[in-house]
Write an enzyme that holds these catalytic residues in place. Sequence first.
Site, PDB file in Angstrom:
ATOM      1  N   PRO A   1       0.799  -1.232   0.000  1.00 37.82           N
ATOM      2  CA  PRO A   1       0.000   0.000   0.000  1.00 37.82           C
ATOM      3  C   PRO A   1       0.830   1.279   0.000  1.00 37.82           C
ATOM      4  CG  PRO A   1      -0.757  -1.546   1.707  1.00 37.82           C
ATOM      5  CD  PRO A   1       0.566  -2.053   1.202  1.00 37.82           C
ATOM      6  N   GLU A   2       0.127   2.373  -0.207  1.00 31.90           N
ATOM      7  CA  GLU A   2       0.700   3.707  -0.080  1.00 31.90           C
ATOM      8  C   GLU A   2       1.310   3.871   1.313  1.00 31.90           C
ATOM      9  OE1 GLU A   2      -0.723   8.415  -0.377  1.00 31.90           O
ATOM     10  OE2 GLU A   2      -2.227   6.817  -0.415  1.00 31.90           O
ATOM     11  N   ALA A   3       2.542   4.406   1.355  1.00 30.41           N
ATOM     12  CA  ALA A   3       3.189   4.784   2.615  1.00 30.41           C
ATOM     13  C   ALA A   3       3.321   3.619   3.596  1.00 30.41           C
ATOM     14  CB  ALA A   3       2.443   5.947   3.272  1.00 30.41           C
TER      15      ALA A   3
END
Length: 357
Positions: free
Chosen positions: A76-78
Amino acid sequence: MSTHQQDMSLVTSTPPINNGNQIFPEIEMSGHSSSIVRATVVQACTIFYDTPATLDKAERLLAEAADNGSQLVVFPEAFIGGYPRGSSFELAIGARTAKGRDDFRKYLASAIDVPGPEVERMAEMARKYKVFLVMGVIEREGYTLYCSVLFFDSHGQFLGKHRKLMPTALERCIWGFGDGSTIPVFDTPIGKIGAAICWENRMPSLRTAMYAKGIEIYCAPTADARETWLASMTHIALEGGCFVLSANQFCRRKDYPPPPEYTFSGSEESLTPDSVVCAGGSSIISPLGIVLAGPNYEGEGLISADLDLGDIARAKFDFDVVGHYSRPEVFSLNIKEHPRKAVSFTSKVTKDETVKN
């Protein structure tokens, strides 16, 4: 392992082979083609403010995905560094607080340098498990942070990165802006791979640039867990004639530090430790707009599908957005791919130096 992970009841169509140490259940679909790529999107939460522990968790998940036959794994993002969901960093126009500044200091400390030792470890993980790895990170350059995606091949080679072009809302106060020099599409043995992060997927010009580079496996790490996100992912798959792999975190309040160390601005009083603060919704979509796996709103997990690369040609038979459907005599797009730097240095040539024309 937490209770909500153990209680997941996600049924597999064919039980995957594993070594008996499976962390999360696998959701799988089977394709039928001579060019099949097994891909996995990871739906799991960062261990906030603890980057070494998050890297350990990433390796466990990567190992499980590889054990189930995955050739490509998208996080996922970040995921490395953390998405600061609910945090305001105590910002107000014209005002800062000592705690807000210290919150940023801790967040900066959780970010990673690119290149750096954490990148080297991720490269080694990709090599060890022989997978292509797409990882959402918070990148640190000096004292500026970027929301970035890193790409690694199955030999452990760091291929490059994409920096989020347009942070959304309060993200703009803590993250810098990417530029046209980091919008790569990598030509790999399993297909042409690139990524766009969260709401920059809504930017038609960015998507068009990626389509023009021939993207076939479009990775979309995100923090958007709303049900409307699936419609955006399906549209992109149909528009681009590409596979779309969207990975989001699934987080509960207890996955973040307790107050007052970390506070969900405006909602802390209504949350319990088990309150879901990000419901995931990770999915995999085919170029024909078929949902191959997900969306999963149940908990942490691995969401997998077998990608029949022949579906790309089948989809573009009647719609190729930058080909026979493009109308270049009416529309055109200019992409500026050079890096944008605040300061440039030009070396002065001395009398003793020979200048070659």
